[in-house]
Design an enzyme around this catalytic site. Structure first.
Site, short mmCIF file in Angstrom:
data_model
loop_
_atom_site.label_atom_id
_atom_site.label_comp_id
_atom_site.label_asym_id
_atom_site.label_seq_id
_atom_site.Cartn_x
_atom_site.Cartn_y
_atom_site.Cartn_z
N ASP A 13 57.72 6.45 -71.28
CA ASP A 13 56.99 7.65 -70.90
C ASP A 13 57.71 8.84 -71.54
O ASP A 13 58.93 8.82 -71.71
CB ASP A 13 56.85 7.81 -69.38
CG ASP A 13 58.17 7.88 -68.66
OD1 ASP A 13 58.69 6.84 -68.23
OD2 ASP A 13 58.71 9.01 -68.55
N GLU A 106 57.83 13.01 -56.60
CA GLU A 106 59.17 12.43 -56.52
C GLU A 106 60.20 13.28 -55.80
O GLU A 106 61.34 12.86 -55.65
CB GLU A 106 59.67 12.10 -57.93
CG GLU A 106 59.70 13.30 -58.88
CD GLU A 106 60.22 12.94 -60.26
OE1 GLU A 106 61.45 12.98 -60.45
OE2 GLU A 106 59.41 12.61 -61.15
#
Ligand SMILES: [Zn+2]
Length: 449
Positions: A13, A106
């Site tokens: 990513d 997150e």
């Protein structure tokens, strides 16, 4: 949760922090998928977002995107989903990509409660799915994942835990991961510095099956725009009336991936040299199928295979381009009857076949297809009548084969001639005449030749 597995495929990513990426090198390193940072909060869009998506797609990676969530209320979460969905339009929307959108949740900047975290997450996910029509994936860290309740179990989990020894912990909402981000310090060719490494829980086929769209083989050129058919046409560059030996197909972006329409052996994979049978064709990949026909992919900007290599149907073989004599980025695809000499090149159309029909027939010859009894005359068997009419039509130049897309078939010519025949019978018979009697007499003459 489960361990990593040798048969699983690898991905990465990225965001603007990776700088300029050489995507062909990334793909050559067997990184099959990538999640690209799109947006964050209500207004931020990663400056490398569109360029990264374009580059990764053109190298043939499976592409997804992610949004970094900052919201602390359902209302703001919805606004963030709208900003993400809107930004995706710049790359053709979620449906132009192979992998679902991702909520990256997150941390807890507002110090909100667990219950509120779940309200925010659900508001974002629901709104994003409503706007894009695709169910998102949840990305989170190993410890933050404990905040999510079982109401989110139905979403696929992409979890971060950077360890060679410890698997992600079991969570209230999940006991398995779908994607594991197992390192934030990976080294991958084509990328300067470190990059996050990910593993999908399964093979490439599994990943495509889970998120991908089914390939509809009823149209071999699905995903392409056909800009110029096979047959007679005015040449787009020279303006001269000329037989077009193949079909012209356009995929977006301009340097988009080209996949093999059939399996076979690579016979040519470089710039076509004048006199070789590929002069003016630019960079050509040519693949010989199991029937000895040569599939020519011309004007490429890059070849992705080597001579002698066996390729599968659907395998990436190069990138679209405009090399050679070409009026813009497109794929010229032609099917030649032979591979030698000069790679089967002929000065007339005798050496090529109509590619669309060839592929339909070729795919149709799969062994699992049952042979149906012929209840009407097999159209591949020419009747004496049609064959004779066709010869006559050709000899007299009634049909010049200039109808776009396909040559006139024997059957079509027979139909036209039969219609004329009926009209003339009616004309001869007159207003009150007996057409049936005339027809019988004419049939006798025809039978005698
Ligand atoms: Zn062409």
């Amino acid at each position: 949760m489960q361990q990593r597995n040798e048969g699983n495929i690898q991905g990465i990513d990225v965001s603007r922090y990776q700088g300029k990426i050489d995507w062909l090198q990334v793909k050559a390193d067997k990184r099959e998928f990538v999640f690209i940072k799109a947006t964050e909060g209500q207004t931020y869009t990663d400056p490398k977002f569109a360029a990264n998506v374009k580059g990764a797609l053109s190298a043939g990676l499976l592409v997804g995107t992610y949004h970094f969530l900052r919201a602390t209320s359902a209302e703001v979460a919805k606004a963030e989903a709208a900003h993400y969905a809107k930004s995706l339009e710049a790359v053709g929307g979620v449906k132009a990509l192979q992998l679902p959108p991702v909520m990256d949740y997150e941390n807890n900047p507002g110090g909100i409660s667990k219950a509120q975290i779940n309200i925010v997450a659900k508001a974002f996910l629901t709104e994003l799915e409503r706007l894009t029509g695709v169910k998102p994936i949840i990305y989170t860290g190993n410890s933050f994942a404990g905040n999510f309740d079982t109401g989110l179990s139905g979403y696929d989990l992409w979890i971060a835990r950077y360890s060679n020894t410890k698997v992600p912990d079991d969570q209230p909402a999940w006991k398995t991961w779908d994607i594991w981000q197992y390192s934030d310090s990976g080294k991958v060719p084509g990328i300067t510095g470190s990059v996050d490494l990910n593993e999908f829980n399964g093979s490439l086929a599994d990943l495509k099956k889970r998120y991908g769209k089914e390939q509809d083989m009823s149209n071999p050129f699905d995903g392409y725009r056909i800009t110029s058919p096979f047959g007679m046409r005015k040449h787009p560059v020279s303006g001269v009336n000329k037989f077009h030996r193949g079909v012209d197909l356009v995929v977006s972006p301009a340097d988009g991936p080209i996949y093999a329409f059939v399996a076979g052996e690579v016979m040519h994979a470089k710039m076509g040299v004048s006199g070789s049978g590929f002069g003016n064709y630019g960079i050509v990949v040519a693949i010989k199928d199991d029937k000895g026909y040569l599939h020519v992919y011309a004007h490429l900007s890059a070849a992705g295979v080597k001579v002698g290599q066996q390729v599968k149907r659907g395998q990436l073989i190069g990138k679209q381009g405009s090399t050679g004599i070409s009026s813009g980025a497109h794929l010229h695809y032609e099917v030649r009857k032979a591979c030698t000499p000069q790679y089967g090149y002929t000065t007339t159309e005798a050496g090529v076949v109509e590619p669309t029909q060839y592929l339909i027939n070729y795919y149709g010859l799969k062994p699992n297809k049952e042979d149906k009894p012929v209840t009407v005359r097999d159209i591949n068997l020419v009747s004496a009548w049609a064959e004779a009419s066709w010869k006559e039509a050709q000899a007299n130049g009634y049909f010049d084969g200039s109808r776009p897309g396909a040559p006139i078939t024997r059957e079509e010519s027979a139909i036209v001639i039969n219609r004329l025949r009926r009209n003339f019978l009616a004309l001869i018979a007159g207003v009150n005449g007996d057409v049936k009697d005339l027809d019988e007499r004419l049939q006798k003459i025809e039978a005698e030749g």
